[in-house]
Design an enzyme around this catalytic site. Sequence first.
Site, PDB file in Angstrom:
ATOM      1  N   ASP A   1       1.964  -6.687   2.582  1.00 15.66           N
ATOM      2  CA  ASP A   1       0.836  -5.964   2.970  1.00 15.66           C
ATOM      3  C   ASP A   1       1.272  -4.705   3.837  1.00 15.66           C
ATOM      4  OD1 ASP A   1      -1.640  -5.143   3.311  1.00 15.66           O
ATOM      5  OD2 ASP A   1      -2.154  -6.899   4.591  1.00 15.66           O
TER       6      ASP A   1
ATOM      7  N   HIS B   1       0.881  -1.129  -0.018  1.00 14.29           N
ATOM      8  CA  HIS B   1      -0.028  -0.012  -0.105  1.00 14.29           C
ATOM      9  C   HIS B   1       0.862   1.253  -0.054  1.00 14.29           C
ATOM     10  CE1 HIS B   1      -3.798  -2.354   0.755  1.00 14.29           C
ATOM     11  NE2 HIS B   1      -2.905  -3.124   1.634  1.00 14.29           N
TER      12      HIS B   1
END
Length: 443
Positions: free
Chosen positions: A312, A67
């Site tokens: 992640d 992200h």
Amino acid sequence: MSDQTSRTLLLRSVRPYGEGDPVDVLVVDGIITEIGADAVTRAPDGTDTHDCDGDVLLPGFVDLHTHLREPGREDTETIASGSAAAARGGYTAVFAMANTSPPQDNQTVTDAVWRIGREVGLCDVHPVGAVTVGLAGEQLTEMGQMSSGEAQVTVFSDDGHCVHDPMIMRRALEYSAGLGVLVAQHAEEPRLTPGAVAHEGPTAARLGLTGWPRSAEESIVARDAILARDAGARVHICHASTTGTVELLRWAKAQGIRITAEVTPHHLLLDDSVLESYDGVYRVNPPLRESHDARALRDALVSGVIDCVATDHAPHAEQEKCCEFAAARPGMLGLETALPIVAALLVESGEMTWRDVARVMSSRPAEIAGLPDQGRPIEVGEPANLVVVDPDSPWTVVGEELASLSANTPYEGMEFTARVVGTVHRGRMVVRDGEIVGGGKNA
């Protein structure tokens, strides 16, 4: 992946895959041209030379799940700062998830992310396209336009949200099969997780936290395996977290279903016992499970039932984590600590070799994503996307010293032995002695 002028690089005294005696590796114009004890004799004048002192040389890492927050939350991360964190973690390619603001649900946004990543030039930044418009789970995006655009998107995901409607997921898989792209699923049946913030078990019950059952994940994994089978499509399971998911993956692969899966470093290392502190830094989706789940995930990664490690990496502002646990935003930093965690858990224990690390952090994720020039063997004629690892360099994690604009690491104060000391992206050394060459937080 910004354009580079003609260049040569010499890595002196490295051990490819941590095997054998040290050798020299000569790189010319982004390609490995020689590997051997006397490669130094053929290096032209002006060659950028780096003495690696017998360190381990691996193919550059590929992260299928990052992200980067840009566009929309540049206060927590930018493509530049995230690329710096990736490079310092040994990553030469990352996949930037679609839950930005605006979301990456159309070609305009995915191409913009791609172009910014190229301008930064510290690693390849591949935008992940959204499966549904606005990540709302109701209408499919124009996946074909994004895959044929400048960014040539190969992975689609609504990560952060599950594509929970089975008909929408079925159509997405059918569409993806025709395009030859991958759908990556955030496996969470939302009707089983209202208000859930922690693994449903004794710890959550004792702490008064709303529980997230394993069945919320496992029911979607089972469903999507069957949907992928019938559609003749590939499906990828994001952040696998339970023992049951491991068993379902093993079953599906035995049936010949084209399913792959990733596991995060935090689900390999941590379990829900850390929640005793109520520290919001430990809130993550899916939640940290029990110790037997972490053990099952490690075993599955070693055996290949789980294909790869994905970080992640999820930066958050301080105020989004320094609050009551249930109000904390889910997610943790991961790019700079992934290799040290895998090394500590699996290499130092003897369960994996450095060649195995290359498989789960480089070659297999590159194969899953369809990257022809990443995750390649360390051989003459191959692209020079490489990482140098010092296996014996004790260091302590300090969030404020990481390259990310945020500091929400769950490993604050933990000591690891291995660390990335050099990263070569397309023949250019972008990290030397653990630091971005010629840059800082926004290199």
